[in-house]
Design a protein around this motif. Structure first.
Motif, PDB file in Angstrom:
ATOM      1  N   ASP A   1      40.985 -32.422  29.236  1.00  0.00           N
ATOM      2  CA  ASP A   1      42.363 -32.534  29.693  1.00  0.00           C
ATOM      3  C   ASP A   1      42.751 -31.350  30.566  1.00  0.00           C
ATOM      4  OD1 ASP A   1      42.718 -34.893  28.400  1.00  0.00           O
ATOM      5  OD2 ASP A   1      43.814 -34.067  26.703  1.00  0.00           O
ATOM      6  N   LYS A   2      43.472 -31.656  31.623  1.00  0.00           N
ATOM      7  CA  LYS A   2      44.058 -30.623  32.467  1.00  0.00           C
ATOM      8  C   LYS A   2      45.564 -30.829  32.425  1.00  0.00           C
ATOM      9  CE  LYS A   2      40.336 -29.528  35.685  1.00  0.00           C
ATOM     10  NZ  LYS A   2      40.406 -28.071  35.432  1.00  0.00           N
ATOM     11  N   VAL A   3      46.252 -29.916  31.722  1.00  0.00           N
ATOM     12  CA  VAL A   3      47.687 -30.048  31.524  1.00  0.00           C
ATOM     13  C   VAL A   3      48.392 -28.830  32.115  1.00  0.00           C
ATOM     14  CG1 VAL A   3      49.540 -30.443  29.859  1.00  0.00           C
ATOM     15  CG2 VAL A   3      47.230 -31.309  29.384  1.00  0.00           C
ATOM     16  N   TYR A   4      49.447 -29.087  32.862  1.00  0.00           N
ATOM     17  CA  TYR A   4      50.222 -28.029  33.487  1.00  0.00           C
ATOM     18  C   TYR A   4      51.691 -28.213  33.143  1.00  0.00           C
ATOM     19  CZ  TYR A   4      46.104 -26.830  36.223  1.00  0.00           C
ATOM     20  OH  TYR A   4      44.849 -26.440  36.593  1.00  0.00           O
ATOM     21  N   VAL A   5      52.431 -27.101  33.202  1.00  0.00           N
ATOM     22  CA  VAL A   5      53.856 -27.149  32.932  1.00  0.00           C
ATOM     23  C   VAL A   5      54.593 -26.550  34.132  1.00  0.00           C
ATOM     24  CG1 VAL A   5      53.758 -24.923  31.706  1.00  0.00           C
ATOM     25  CG2 VAL A   5      55.687 -26.469  31.318  1.00  0.00           C
ATOM     26  N   GLY A   6      55.702 -27.196  34.505  1.00  0.00           N
ATOM     27  CA  GLY A   6      56.452 -26.720  35.653  1.00  0.00           C
ATOM     28  C   GLY A   6      57.797 -27.405  35.749  1.00  0.00           C
ATOM     29  N   PRO A   7      58.525 -27.154  36.840  1.00  0.00           N
ATOM     30  CA  PRO A   7      59.870 -27.711  36.986  1.00  0.00           C
ATOM     31  C   PRO A   7      59.835 -29.223  37.215  1.00  0.00           C
ATOM     32  CG  PRO A   7      59.202 -26.574  38.999  1.00  0.00           C
ATOM     33  CD  PRO A   7      58.141 -26.303  37.986  1.00  0.00           C
ATOM     34  N   LYS A   8      60.607 -29.943  36.437  1.00  0.00           N
ATOM     35  CA  LYS A   8      60.600 -31.406  36.502  1.00  0.00           C
ATOM     36  C   LYS A   8      60.967 -31.914  37.892  1.00  0.00           C
ATOM     37  CE  LYS A   8      62.378 -35.482  34.096  1.00  0.00           C
ATOM     38  NZ  LYS A   8      63.222 -35.952  32.956  1.00  0.00           N
ATOM     39  N   GLU A   9      61.897 -31.224  38.548  1.00  0.00           N
ATOM     40  CA  GLU A   9      62.359 -31.701  39.850  1.00  0.00           C
ATOM     41  C   GLU A   9      61.245 -31.691  40.897  1.00  0.00           C
ATOM     42  OE1 GLU A   9      63.665 -27.328  39.418  1.00  0.00           O
ATOM     43  OE2 GLU A   9      63.581 -29.149  38.179  1.00  0.00           O
ATOM     44  N   ALA A  10      60.221 -30.876  40.698  1.00  0.00           N
ATOM     45  CA  ALA A  10      59.133 -30.806  41.679  1.00  0.00           C
ATOM     46  C   ALA A  10      58.326 -32.101  41.727  1.00  0.00           C
ATOM     47  CB  ALA A  10      58.212 -29.634  41.354  1.00  0.00           C
ATOM     48  N   LEU A  11      58.279 -32.834  40.612  1.00  0.00           N
ATOM     49  CA  LEU A  11      57.499 -34.071  40.588  1.00  0.00           C
ATOM     50  C   LEU A  11      58.077 -35.134  41.515  1.00  0.00           C
ATOM     51  CD1 LEU A  11      56.553 -34.501  36.822  1.00  0.00           C
ATOM     52  CD2 LEU A  11      55.156 -33.623  38.692  1.00  0.00           C
ATOM     53  N   ALA A  12      59.360 -35.020  41.823  1.00  0.00           N
ATOM     54  CA  ALA A  12      59.985 -36.012  42.704  1.00  0.00           C
ATOM     55  C   ALA A  12      59.372 -35.976  44.101  1.00  0.00           C
ATOM     56  CB  ALA A  12      61.487 -35.763  42.779  1.00  0.00           C
ATOM     57  N   SER A  13      58.803 -34.838  44.480  1.00  0.00           N
ATOM     58  CA  SER A  13      58.216 -34.724  45.821  1.00  0.00           C
ATOM     59  C   SER A  13      56.689 -34.729  45.780  1.00  0.00           C
ATOM     60  CB  SER A  13      58.711 -33.439  46.498  1.00  0.00           C
ATOM     61  OG  SER A  13      58.444 -32.301  45.702  1.00  0.00           O
ATOM     62  N   PHE A  14      56.126 -35.101  44.619  1.00  0.00           N
ATOM     63  CA  PHE A  14      54.663 -35.133  44.509  1.00  0.00           C
ATOM     64  C   PHE A  14      54.084 -36.215  45.425  1.00  0.00           C
ATOM     65  CE2 PHE A  14      50.637 -36.541  42.661  1.00  0.00           C
ATOM     66  CZ  PHE A  14      49.984 -35.328  42.492  1.00  0.00           C
TER      67      PHE A  14
END
Length: 296
Positions: free
Chosen positions: A241-254
């Motif tokens: 598994d490769k798991v990362y944590v970060g700001p939720k709003e950033a996923l909107a521009s993934f």
């Protein structure tokens, strides 16, 4: 998100290895023992004693009266082990051994957070070391195992934190330290969020840790997140598994790419950090889907 920042001292704010090197060089030279040989023996003795203290089997006072006595015995030397330990701790307390940027970090954090020390060690020694590094004034409270009577990772250590910090809210507290066995395990037992300071890039453990940082800059970055999210990269060829944590709003521009490696680089560019906790979201590179995960 986090208000109470609970900092470990050794190898988190102060460079213990550097201070230890300077102190032991003087002692070993006095007895005609090479640094490499003396250090290997001393570290083996000291590590065994500190691990026993973390398990609650011996007191810190036992460490102070035993480690140099055992070291002298190992080399069949005569001397006062207790006096050597006092000399060792005095040497640690006389110089500024802070990590580069530590003071500037605390100066930036202090206006918006409550900073406290949570450390295993001798009260007077730790206070003197923080004062010698001009870091002590940034902390409102200092929780030191020799004064509390119990070591990290025991829950009783953190219960002292809960009871003595006014209006303490556990969900708004973050433990920051380098030790997996005392800092990260202690945070887990106490139900507090954890941040592992790992500047040397050690392999990730199985122990659940909220954030893994390699620098102070990364700590400041995560403290700005309003709603962090844990994301797992999914691909049939991935063996772990490769798991990362970060700001939720950033996923909107993934933006989906041709490989999970490119997706990983994109998350890192957004400021995501490694975590060993279970993911709340999945980026599935086999189907190019983003979905949330629920656990029973």
């Amino acid at each position: 998100m986090y208000y109470d920042l609970l900092f470990d001292v050794d190898d988190t704010l102060l460079q213990f290895e550097k201070g230890q090197h300077d102190a032991l060089c003087t002692i070993f030279k006095t007895y005609g023992v090479s640094y490499e040989e003396g250090l290997e023996t001393f570290q083996s003795i000291s590590r065994s004693l500190w691990e026993a203290a973390e398990r609650g089997e011996i007191s810190i006072q036992t460490i102070l009266t035993t480690r140099f006595t055992k070291w002298l015995e190992a080399f069949e030397l005569e001397g006062d082990g207790v006096a050597l330990d006092e000399q060792f701790r005095a040497s640690l307390s006389t110089k500024d051994y802070q990590f580069p940027g530590a003071r500037q970090l605390l100066e930036r954090l202090a206006p918006s957070h409550r900073l406290s020390i949570v450390t295993n060690g001798v009260g007077e020694t730790q206070k003197q070391r923080l004062q010698a590094s001009s870091l002590d004034d940034y902390f409102t409270h200092r929780f030191i195992s020799s004064e509390i009577g119990v070591q990290k990772p025991h829950v009783e250590f953190f219960e002292a934190v809960f009871h003595q910090l006014p209006s303490f809210q556990p969900e708004r507290a973050l433990v920051i330290g380098d030790s997996l066995t005392s800092d990260m395990e202690g945070a887990r037992r106490a139900g507090l969020a954890s941040c592992w300071f790992n500047p040397n890039g050690k392999p990730l453990p199985s122990l659940p840790i909220d954030y893994v940082i390699a620098s102070y800059d990364e700590l400041e970055r995560l403290l700005q997140w309003k709603e962090p999210v844990r994301v797992r990269l999914d691909y049939f060829q991935l063996e772990e598994d490769k798991v990362y944590v970060g700001p939720k709003e950033a996923l909107a521009s993934f933006e989906w790419s041709d490989s999970w490696q490119q997706g990983e680089r994109q998350l890192k560019a957004y400021g995501f950090l490694p975590t060993t906790k279970r993911a709340t979201d999945v980026l599935d590179f086999d189907t190019r889907r983003h979905y949330t995960v629920t656990y029973e």
